[in-house]
Design an enzyme around this catalytic site. Structure first.
Site, PDB file in Angstrom:
ATOM      1  N   GLY A   1      -3.402   6.789 -13.040  1.00  0.00           N
ATOM      2  CA  GLY A   1      -4.101   6.336 -11.837  1.00  0.00           C
ATOM      3  C   GLY A   1      -3.540   6.913 -10.550  1.00  0.00           C
ATOM      4  CB  SER A  27      -0.902   0.011   1.237  1.00  0.00           C
ATOM      5  OG  SER A  27      -1.577   1.249   1.298  1.00  0.00           O
ATOM      6  CB  THR A  66      -7.180  -1.623   0.118  1.00  0.00           C
ATOM      7  OG1 THR A  66      -6.948  -1.943  -1.255  1.00  0.00           O
ATOM      8  CG2 THR A  66      -6.113  -2.276   0.971  1.00  0.00           C
ATOM      9  CE  LYS A  93     -11.379  -0.342  -2.195  1.00  0.00           C
ATOM     10  NZ  LYS A  93     -11.329   0.319  -3.511  1.00  0.00           N
ATOM     11  CG  ASN A 146     -17.028  -6.728 -16.081  1.00  0.00           C
ATOM     12  OD1 ASN A 146     -16.709  -7.022 -17.236  1.00  0.00           O
ATOM     13  ND2 ASN A 146     -16.959  -7.589 -15.094  1.00  0.00           N
ATOM     14  N   GLY A 147     -15.032  -4.652 -13.025  1.00  0.00           N
ATOM     15  CA  GLY A 147     -14.756  -5.021 -11.636  1.00  0.00           C
ATOM     16  C   GLY A 147     -15.121  -3.907 -10.673  1.00  0.00           C
ATOM     17  N   GLY A 148     -14.504  -3.947  -9.485  1.00  0.00           N
ATOM     18  CA  GLY A 148     -14.827  -2.987  -8.434  1.00  0.00           C
ATOM     19  C   GLY A 148     -14.513  -1.559  -8.831  1.00  0.00           C
ATOM     20  CG  ASP A 162     -11.982   4.082  -4.895  1.00  0.00           C
ATOM     21  OD1 ASP A 162     -10.956   4.661  -4.488  1.00  0.00           O
ATOM     22  OD2 ASP A 162     -12.174   2.862  -4.749  1.00  0.00           O
ATOM     23  CG  LEU A 165      -9.100   3.191 -13.265  1.00  0.00           C
ATOM     24  CD1 LEU A 165     -10.172   2.526 -12.402  1.00  0.00           C
ATOM     25  CD2 LEU A 165      -9.289   4.695 -13.244  1.00  0.00           C
TER      26      LEU A 165
HETATM   27  P1  NAP Z   1     -11.137  -6.261 -10.292  1.00  0.00           P
HETATM   28  O1  NAP Z   1     -12.335  -6.065  -9.430  1.00  0.00           O
HETATM   29  O2  NAP Z   1     -10.370  -7.543 -10.205  1.00  0.00           O
HETATM   30  O3  NAP Z   1     -11.632  -6.078 -11.815  1.00  0.00           O
HETATM   31  C1  NAP Z   1     -10.766  -6.219 -12.899  1.00  0.00           C
HETATM   32  C2  NAP Z   1     -11.551  -6.179 -14.201  1.00  0.00           C
HETATM   33  O4  NAP Z   1     -10.630  -6.311 -15.265  1.00  0.00           O
HETATM   34  C3  NAP Z   1     -12.556  -7.330 -14.333  1.00  0.00           C
HETATM   35  O5  NAP Z   1     -13.692  -6.888 -15.028  1.00  0.00           O
HETATM   36  C4  NAP Z   1     -11.783  -8.338 -15.183  1.00  0.00           C
HETATM   37  O6  NAP Z   1     -12.594  -9.162 -15.960  1.00  0.00           O
HETATM   38  C5  NAP Z   1     -11.019  -7.411 -16.107  1.00  0.00           C
HETATM   39  N1  NAP Z   1      -9.834  -8.063 -16.646  1.00  0.00           N
HETATM   40  C6  NAP Z   1      -8.775  -8.539 -15.944  1.00  0.00           C
HETATM   41  N2  NAP Z   1      -7.865  -9.054 -16.794  1.00  0.00           N
HETATM   42  C7  NAP Z   1      -8.382  -8.932 -18.044  1.00  0.00           C
HETATM   43  C8  NAP Z   1      -7.921  -9.288 -19.350  1.00  0.00           C
HETATM   44  N3  NAP Z   1      -6.737  -9.868 -19.531  1.00  0.00           N
HETATM   45  N4  NAP Z   1      -8.701  -8.997 -20.391  1.00  0.00           N
HETATM   46  C9  NAP Z   1      -9.920  -8.396 -20.220  1.00  0.00           C
HETATM   47  N5  NAP Z   1     -10.400  -8.028 -19.014  1.00  0.00           N
HETATM   48  C10 NAP Z   1      -9.642  -8.290 -17.951  1.00  0.00           C
HETATM   49  O7  NAP Z   1     -10.086  -5.108 -10.082  1.00  0.00           O
HETATM   50  P2  NAP Z   1     -10.388  -3.582  -9.697  1.00  0.00           P
HETATM   51  O8  NAP Z   1     -10.329  -3.426  -8.243  1.00  0.00           O
HETATM   52  O9  NAP Z   1     -11.602  -3.174 -10.440  1.00  0.00           O
HETATM   53  O10 NAP Z   1      -9.068  -2.858 -10.277  1.00  0.00           O
HETATM   54  C11 NAP Z   1      -8.880  -2.701 -11.677  1.00  0.00           C
HETATM   55  C12 NAP Z   1      -7.624  -1.861 -11.902  1.00  0.00           C
HETATM   56  O11 NAP Z   1      -7.811  -0.563 -11.366  1.00  0.00           O
HETATM   57  C13 NAP Z   1      -6.368  -2.427 -11.227  1.00  0.00           C
HETATM   58  O12 NAP Z   1      -5.289  -2.223 -12.084  1.00  0.00           O
HETATM   59  C14 NAP Z   1      -6.228  -1.578  -9.979  1.00  0.00           C
HETATM   60  O13 NAP Z   1      -4.886  -1.457  -9.566  1.00  0.00           O
HETATM   61  C15 NAP Z   1      -6.740  -0.234 -10.484  1.00  0.00           C
HETATM   62  N6  NAP Z   1      -7.263   0.619  -9.406  1.00  0.00           N
HETATM   63  C16 NAP Z   1      -6.716   1.847  -9.255  1.00  0.00           C
HETATM   64  C17 NAP Z   1      -7.210   2.704  -8.293  1.00  0.00           C
HETATM   65  C18 NAP Z   1      -6.608   4.061  -8.124  1.00  0.00           C
HETATM   66  O14 NAP Z   1      -6.871   4.733  -7.117  1.00  0.00           O
HETATM   67  N7  NAP Z   1      -5.830   4.526  -9.079  1.00  0.00           N
HETATM   68  C19 NAP Z   1      -8.289   2.295  -7.469  1.00  0.00           C
HETATM   69  C20 NAP Z   1      -8.828   1.035  -7.666  1.00  0.00           C
HETATM   70  C21 NAP Z   1      -8.310   0.194  -8.648  1.00  0.00           C
HETATM   71  P3  NAP Z   1     -13.282 -10.505 -15.369  1.00  0.00           P
HETATM   72  O15 NAP Z   1     -14.240 -10.016 -14.320  1.00  0.00           O
HETATM   73  O16 NAP Z   1     -13.920 -11.113 -16.536  1.00  0.00           O
HETATM   74  O17 NAP Z   1     -12.156 -11.296 -14.772  1.00  0.00           O
END
Ligand code: NAP
Length: 286
Positions: free
Chosen positions: A250, A21, A68, A72, A133-135, A108, A227
């Site tokens: 990000g 973190s 985190t 969450k 389509n994740g968090g 966020d 991000l």
């Molecule tokens: P998450 O809940 O695991 O969601 C990831 C998403 O990406 C899911 O929809 C997943 O699809 C898709 N995905 C993963 N690998 C893929 C691939 N090879 N091809 C196509 N789709 C793919 O993660 P998250 O928490 O949403 O985080 C997503 C990103 O945002 C990460 O890189 C994280 O570090 C970043 N983030 C940044 C901040 C910031 O403050 N800057 C805050 C939060 C997150 P499936 O569901 O089909 O597996």
């Protein structure tokens, strides 16, 4: 030297794992600048210990904490109050103590919005395309709704998850879920293109969610937002920069969601520049 007195109060971040973190760095830099008698620490809490940990936090008088992965969503039933934005996103990232117990919100969306708002553009006619389509994508949708985007397209690879995503925003007519195969038709229309997948995140720094051919389809004035904060810039942002587009990384979202949380905990104005500078130095940027 920073003075921590016998009256010092505690803030922190919970996660599992937590050692990577960046939050302790930026929050402690800001607290030092503010002259606050507060310390921000990382707490590694395994999922099975969450409830006990939160009770312990109340017992020792922790003022507030960030949340985190993986807590969450699972922390939500343990809170006495949850903000509307956190309910809409379905996750909490900031918690503080009230007389009733723990209150939670999600900063966020606010963090995501801050660098877009500073561009002072009218987004009301704009088309947002969100990859993933994740968090994090949920916070981005909340942000795009707040911006007033005319269309919000969510691009995912799993039809079932896309369906569930769509249903959870029931009634939001501007939101459409799409498969990756629809990118050729979406990309030339995108005003805001957000990578909310981990594609391109360190150590996979040579990966991008777009092929070069797909990047060529983007509007010259597109705003591309990744991000991911390491590497900086990502391959995705580099592709857009090479074509003259505007990019946002990000790191700024991370800083701004943290600044919004610190504002809630301290009720004071927060030195965002100090937070940014501390992280850029730590990450060897500049
Ligand atoms: P998450 O809940 O695991 O969601 C990831 C998403 O990406 C899911 O929809 C997943 O699809 C898709 N995905 C993963 N690998 C893929 C691939 N090879 N091809 C196509 N789709 C793919 O993660 P998250 O928490 O949403 O985080 C997503 C990103 O945002 C990460 O890189 C994280 O570090 C970043 N983030 C940044 C901040 C910031 O403050 N800057 C805050 C939060 C997150 P499936 O569901 O089909 O597996």
């Amino acid at each position: 030297m920073r003075l921590i007195t016998g009256k010092a109060k505690l803030l922190g971040v919970i996660g599992y794992p937590i050692e990577h973190s960046l939050s302790p760095i930026m929050h402690n830099a800001a607290l030092a600048e503010m002259g606050a008698d507060l310390v921000y620490l990382p707490f590694e809490i395994a999922p099975e210990n969450l409830e006990q940990a939160i009770q312990g936090f109340a017992a020792i008088g922790i003022q507030g904490f960030s949340v985190t992965i993986p807590h969450k969503q699972t922390i939500m039933p343990l809170l006495s109050e949850i903000s509307d934005v956190a309910e809409a996103i379905g996750a909490v990232n900031t918690i503080w103590r009230t007389e009733k117990g723990w209150s939670g919100t999600n900063t966020d969306a606010e963090g995501f919005l801050a660098p877009l708002r500073s561009r002072q553009k009218d987004w009301s006619q704009s088309v947002a395309v969100i990859l993933g389509n994740g968090g994090a994508a949920r916070a981005v949708v909340a942000g795009c709704v707040e911006l007033g985007c005319a269309e919000i397209h969510i691009v995912g690879r799993d039809a079932q998850k896309l369906d569930a995503f769509s249903q959870s925003w029931n009634g939001l007519l501007r939101l459409k879920v799409r498969s990756w195969e629809t990118l050729p038709e979406l990309l030339p229309r995108a005003d805001l293109l957000v990578n909310a997948t981990p594609i391109g995140m360190s150590p996979h720094v040579d990966k991008s969610p777009l092929t070069l051919k797909e990047a060529d389809q983007l509007k010259a004035e597109v705003v591309a937002y990744d991000l991911i904060y390491t590497p900086n810039p990502t391959m995705f942002l580099q592709q857009v920069r090479d074509r003259g587009g505007v990019t946002i990384d990000g790191l700024e979202m991370l800083i701004q969601q943290g600044a919004a949380a610190l504002q809630i905990w301290t009720q004071q104005s927060v030195p965002v520049d100090t937070m940014r500078q501390s992280l850029r130095e730590y990450l060897g940027l500049n």
